[in-house]
Design a protein around this motif. Structure first.
Motif, PDB file in Angstrom:
ATOM      1  N   GLN A 191      10.015  10.642  -8.040  1.00  0.00           N
ATOM      2  CA  GLN A 191      10.925  10.210  -9.104  1.00  0.00           C
ATOM      3  C   GLN A 191      11.364   8.760  -8.954  1.00  0.00           C
ATOM      4  N   VAL A 192      11.457   8.282  -7.727  1.00  0.00           N
ATOM      5  CA  VAL A 192      11.673   6.850  -7.485  1.00  0.00           C
ATOM      6  C   VAL A 192      10.359   6.309  -6.932  1.00  0.00           C
ATOM      7  N   HIS A 193       9.795   5.320  -7.595  1.00  0.00           N
ATOM      8  CA  HIS A 193       8.451   4.900  -7.237  1.00  0.00           C
ATOM      9  C   HIS A 193       8.219   3.444  -7.628  1.00  0.00           C
ATOM     10  N   ILE A 194       7.062   2.936  -7.206  1.00  0.00           N
ATOM     11  CA  ILE A 194       6.616   1.602  -7.594  1.00  0.00           C
ATOM     12  C   ILE A 194       5.821   1.742  -8.882  1.00  0.00           C
TER      13      ILE A 194
ATOM     14  N   GLN B 132      19.696   4.730  -3.833  1.00  0.00           N
ATOM     15  CA  GLN B 132      19.584   3.715  -2.791  1.00  0.00           C
ATOM     16  C   GLN B 132      18.296   3.976  -2.005  1.00  0.00           C
ATOM     17  N   VAL B 133      17.438   2.969  -1.923  1.00  0.00           N
ATOM     18  CA  VAL B 133      16.165   3.121  -1.210  1.00  0.00           C
ATOM     19  C   VAL B 133      15.915   1.895  -0.346  1.00  0.00           C
TER      20      VAL B 133
ATOM     21  N   LYS C 190      12.501   9.307   4.396  1.00  0.00           N
ATOM     22  CA  LYS C 190      11.435  10.034   3.710  1.00  0.00           C
ATOM     23  C   LYS C 190      10.624   9.073   2.846  1.00  0.00           C
ATOM     24  N   LEU C 191       9.307   9.165   2.961  1.00  0.00           N
ATOM     25  CA  LEU C 191       8.426   8.312   2.162  1.00  0.00           C
ATOM     26  C   LEU C 191       8.364   8.832   0.735  1.00  0.00           C
ATOM     27  N   LEU C 192       8.746   7.969  -0.221  1.00  0.00           N
ATOM     28  CA  LEU C 192       8.699   8.328  -1.629  1.00  0.00           C
ATOM     29  C   LEU C 192       7.426   7.825  -2.312  1.00  0.00           C
ATOM     30  N   ASP C 193       7.000   6.628  -1.951  1.00  0.00           N
ATOM     31  CA  ASP C 193       5.828   6.047  -2.608  1.00  0.00           C
ATOM     32  C   ASP C 193       5.192   5.018  -1.690  1.00  0.00           C
ATOM     33  N   GLU C 194       3.906   4.788  -1.877  1.00  0.00           N
ATOM     34  CA  GLU C 194       3.190   3.804  -1.082  1.00  0.00           C
ATOM     35  C   GLU C 194       2.072   3.193  -1.922  1.00  0.00           C
ATOM     36  N   VAL C 195       1.972   1.879  -1.910  1.00  0.00           N
ATOM     37  CA  VAL C 195       0.936   1.159  -2.650  1.00  0.00           C
ATOM     38  C   VAL C 195       0.295   0.143  -1.724  1.00  0.00           C
ATOM     39  N   THR C 196      -1.038   0.118  -1.708  1.00  0.00           N
ATOM     40  CA  THR C 196      -1.757  -0.879  -0.924  1.00  0.00           C
ATOM     41  C   THR C 196      -2.388  -1.896  -1.864  1.00  0.00           C
ATOM     42  N   THR C 197      -2.089  -3.150  -1.609  1.00  0.00           N
ATOM     43  CA  THR C 197      -2.545  -4.247  -2.460  1.00  0.00           C
ATOM     44  C   THR C 197      -3.385  -5.202  -1.631  1.00  0.00           C
ATOM     45  N   ARG C 198      -4.606  -5.478  -2.061  1.00  0.00           N
ATOM     46  CA  ARG C 198      -5.443  -6.439  -1.341  1.00  0.00           C
ATOM     47  C   ARG C 198      -5.121  -7.860  -1.784  1.00  0.00           C
ATOM     48  N   CYS C 199      -5.259  -8.783  -0.840  1.00  0.00           N
ATOM     49  CA  CYS C 199      -5.015 -10.187  -1.166  1.00  0.00           C
ATOM     50  C   CYS C 199      -5.883 -11.056  -0.264  1.00  0.00           C
ATOM     51  N   GLY C 200      -5.926 -12.328  -0.583  1.00  0.00           N
ATOM     52  CA  GLY C 200      -6.691 -13.277   0.212  1.00  0.00           C
ATOM     53  C   GLY C 200      -5.983 -14.610   0.272  1.00  0.00           C
TER      54      GLY C 200
END
Length: 894
Positions: A157-160, A193-194, A256-266
């Protein structure tokens, strides 16, 4: 969509969840065929002369897609988002009968929040998409339907939010850092609050930087969290060393982990210098670019990732270091591959329009792609009539402002074919001036505006037909000597020379890297694809390939044109052209020299050689020493077929696909360049999804199992089947030739995550409930035609409620039966009924339930009916729960 008539229908039509026609949840799709996404329904059409020439003479029209989705109870409470990566060209989306989204461009992704409309458990969700491919946004083949991937994304419910992490490294004041921007969303009923945490991970999996910050996210609100990570001495991303990092961003609450996003960059720097062109990491790079559309032989615009990978590797082999996305955003995987393979990208917006809906498309393009190190330019338009006017300037000014609000690390540009010298024009509102086909204007513009960086954004437009060496206008054929070009363009040789010798022009974007369906300029029927490509529709090389490879690659390149099969022209002079990057080149026929010439890397070198069968060869010299040899022979008649894969193995995930080359060989195993045999393909352990041969004038089907060779070559695209492993066997046969057989290793693959769907089933909706009556109610009783109040509306599957008084209640719904049930009968299923009841079809009792406890109820449904009325008569007692506490649906028995 049927015409709405009658007050009751009109009233219902205006309500949420009450879409009509093919958008209705209960629409009869029981006899529709199944399709696999991505899906381009135009690619299945044969070219027809009456259809649009620019669209490759393929009919497009309207396509409807329907699916039933089952969401588990475990998904209840999550944020459910539908992501449509690409639909051609416009679309309307319904979910459970409510219109939830529109697609205004055939090239942008659309994200739709389905959370408030979703049901869970036994209640199936109706997803309907109407793809309008009558509308056109381009003057090339655009395909039709849901031609890119479709995703259902489930988050806490709370996310990126989607595309909600911006982490593009910058170098300033002698230091590297990653400015972070993380956008959160909260669907809970209270502010939350996160903690937001980001870590930078290198290719070896080592954490090299961290960031952490608290955040408060309001109710149904977005919250942007900003931060920064400093990085010392990172490995730089470049064309040669594609060093990629990952930014892993997490949202936590009380550990507690609510959301996770992996973003590639250079990590890389870039700049456009008005005197010296483009610099990457402070190293000068001349842009050796091509423009590309997104379609391919056989599959149209529904290009599998394996074929997309093949196309980009072909460009890499050519020597391309830059790609212009003409004239629209590409598939998301395209940008990942550009990061991985090392290309510089001009990302281009499709619609030149700062109106809100189209400005949102531009904003999406930047937000979605801005983390990719491969992107160096944002192009806001291509060749617009108003580009040399004040109106064009004002439009661009607003569009570039929208880009800069999202990303200031890359410049903006616009591909202009006139207008840069007007007193007020669009070029004044961008950072880098883009020129389409304006070779004589380069010097004049640089002299007048010496502080403005510039690049060719589109050039050349040369005509070539692969494998042809005589121009025959009546047959729509162009010789491949680079002598024919569009009136507004020029040849490949002239175009590159005009740019290579001017250091202030950053580089070139040749039109085009590949041929594409549609726009068969300068011809029309039966020509149905372009002649512009450096490669044909299949990715097979034209002579422009070797020409540019010689100009763009450092290693020795030497190739001769034409082939050496000219029976009947013995003793007649044949134009021989060397495509090379040598100091000197000498040509021989059967050992006899026809002259050693000083190399000309721009114009290339030519000889007139009297034809005689045998061996035509060339020797290239650098520094007086032999650097490269090339030879070609007169072949015999074809005797066998040969298949060549692009890759040695495939993944058995049901999505992996690759192109296979088929060619005819003579008795000595030599490629026969004039073979035109009709080939029949057969695949065991996989599926043929497309065929091609690179002939712009071929109007036969690109689907099925047969395709003719064109000047010695054809292509078949095969896709694996889900859950397979072992060997895929592919064969190619033709009368009089030995069959070509190929075995490809299919490896077991991790299955993709699929959303559960259902076979077609008729959900019975639109239920009305009578007032409580002390006496049994006639099952044929109906509410009055304008009565919207005395009879209530109920939704089966909601919690049963206690009756307020003792008596009887009648529940009723009616509609047209699905065709399969009409023909074969079916099974009427009440997933749960609370309390006793009797069930009637058109007043005839077909079943009953006698117990008070909630439970299922099923009964046979007779065939032969068209329209039906289901009535459920329930005796009720005051204070006791009753009713349709589960969904009601009708299954076909066939």
């Amino acid at each position: 969509m049927p015409t709405v008539r009658g007050h009751g229908s009109t009233y219902a039509n205006a309500k949420a969840g009450m879409a009509g026609g093919a958008a209705a949840p209960d629409f009869d799709d029981s006899e529709w065929g199944s399709v696999t996404l991505p899906h381009d329904f135009a690619s299945f059409q044969l070219p027809e002369e009456s259809a649009n020439v620019s669209q490759g003479y393929r009919k497009r029209g309207i396509g409807w897609y329907r699916s039933l989705i089952r969401l588990d109870e475990a998904d209840h409470g999550k944020h459910i988002e539908l992501q449509l990566d690409g639909i051609s060209t416009l679309a309307t989306v319904w979910f459970n009968g409510s219109q939830v989204g529109h697609v205004w461009s055939g090239y942008n992704s659309v994200y739709i929040d389905l959370t408030p409309f979703a049901t869970y458990g036994e209640a199936l969700n109706s997803l309907v998409i109407r793809a309008d491919a009558v509308a056109m946004q381009g003057w090339w083949y655009e395909g039709a339907g849901i031609y890119r991937n479709t995703w259902l994304v489930k988050r806490e419910q709370v996310h990126i939010v989607t595309d909600g992490v911006f982490a593009h490294p910058v170098f300033a004041d002698g230091r590297w850092s990653i400015p972070l921007e993380v956008t959160l969303y909260n669907i809970r009923k209270r502010a939350q609050q996160v903690q937001v945490e980001s870590v930078l991970i290198d290719a070896a999996g080592k954490t090299v930087a961290r960031f952490s910050a608290p955040a408060e996210v309001g109710v149904l609100a977005r919250q942007v969290v900003n931060g920064s990570m400093r990085v010392d001495s990172p490995n730089l991303w470049s064309l040669e060393e594609r060093n990629l990092y990952s930014v892993r961003t997490r949202v936590l609450q009380d550990g507690k982990l609510l959301d996770e996003v992996t973003t590639r960059c250079g990590f890389r720097t870039q700049r456009f210098d008005p005197e010296r062109g483009f610099f990457l990491n402070d190293q000068h790079v001349k842009l050796q670019g091509v423009c590309i559309h997104q379609d391919h032989a056989g599959v149209g615009v529904a290009v599998p990732y394996g074929v997309l990978d093949y196309r980009l590797r072909r460009l890499k082999e050519l020597g391309v270091n830059a790609i212009r996305c003409a004239h629209n955003a590409q598939d998301k995987r395209f940008y990942e591959l550009c990061d991985e393979l090392g290309f510089l990208v001009m990302d281009e917006n499709r619609m030149f329009n700062p109106a809100p809906e189209h400005m949102e498309e531009l904003i999406w393009l930047v937000r979605c792609h801005r983390n990719h190190p491969s992107i160096i330019l944002w192009s806001v338009f291509n060749e617009e009539p108003s580009q040399g006017t004040e109106q064009g300037y004002e439009m661009v000014r607003r569009m570039t402002a929208a880009v800069r609000a999202l990303d200031t690390s890359r410049p903006t540009t616009a591909a202009m074919n006139f207008g840069q010298f007007e007193p007020v024009n669009a070029a004044q509102a961008v950072d880098v001036a883009g020129f389409n086909y304006q070779y004589p204007s380069y010097e004049a513009f640089h002299q007048k505006f010496p502080n403005v960086p510039m690049t060719s954004s589109e050039d050349v437009c040369g005509y070539q037909t692969r494998g042809a060496y005589l121009t025959v206008p009546e047959k729509h054929i162009f010789a491949s000597y680079d002598d024919d070009a569009a009136s507004w363009g020029t040849t490949h040789r002239v175009g590159w020379k005009a740019i290579a010798e001017k250091p202030y022009v950053a580089g070139a974007f040749v039109w085009t890297g590949f041929d594409y369906h549609g726009e068969p300029s300068p011809y029309e029927w039966p020509s149905n694809s372009s002649f512009f490509g450096i490669m044909d529709l299949c990715g097979f090389e034209k002579n422009a390939f070797w020409l540019h490879q010689a100009q763009w690659r450092k290693e020795p390149v030497l190739q001769l044109a034409p082939h050496w099969n000219w029976a009947g022209r013995e003793g007649q002079p044949i134009m021989v052209m060397a495509l090379h990057n040598m100091d000197e080149v000498e040509v021989f026929l059967n050992g006899r020299s026809y002259g050693r010439q000083k190399g000309d890397i721009y114009e290339m070198n030519r000889w007139q050689v009297p034809y005689a069968p045998g061996k035509l060869s060339a020797v290239g010299y650098r520094g007086g020493k032999v650097a490269k040899r090339f030879e070609i022979e007169t072949t015999g008649e074809p005797v066998a077929l040969k298949l060549t894969p692009d890759r040695g193995f495939m993944l058995g995930d049901g999505l992996d696909a690759q192109p296979f080359k088929v060619e005819a060989l003579d008795a000595k195993g030599r490629h026969v360049p004039l073979a035109q045999h009709q080939i029949v393909f057969k695949a065991d352990g996989g599926d043929i999804i497309g065929l091609g041969n690179g002939d712009p004038n071929d109007i036969t089907s690109e689907k099925g199992d047969t395709r003719a060779l064109f000047n010695g070559l054809a292509q078949v695209i095969v896709q694996t089947r889900e859950g397979t492993a072992g060997t895929l066997k592919l064969s190619a046969s033709a009368p009089g030739l030995k069959t070509g057989v190929l075995h490809v290793d299919v490896r077991k693959a991790q299955p993709w995550a699929y959303q559960a769907t259902s076979q077609p089933v008729q959900s019975i909706g639109g239920w009305r409930s009578s007032p409580v009556d002390p006496a049994p109610i006639d099952p044929n009783l109906r509410a009055g035609g304008t009565d919207m109040n005395s009879w209530g509306w109920i939704t089966p599957g909601t919690k049963a409620k206690p009756a307020e008084q003792t008596g009887y209640v009648l529940y009723a719904a009616e509609g047209w039966l699905f065709s399969r049930v009409r023909k074969h009968g079916g099974r009427l299923e009440f997933v749960e009924v609370t309390g006793p009841c009797q069930v009637f079809i058109d007043g005839r009792k077909i079943g009953e339930k006698t117990t008070d406890a909630p439970g299922p109820l099923q009964m046979a449904f007779p065939p032969g009916l068209d329209k039906f009325r289901v009535s459920v008569l329930c005796p009720v007692k005051a204070g006791q729960a009753h009713g349709l506490s589960g969904v009601v649906r009708l299954w076909s028995i066939s």
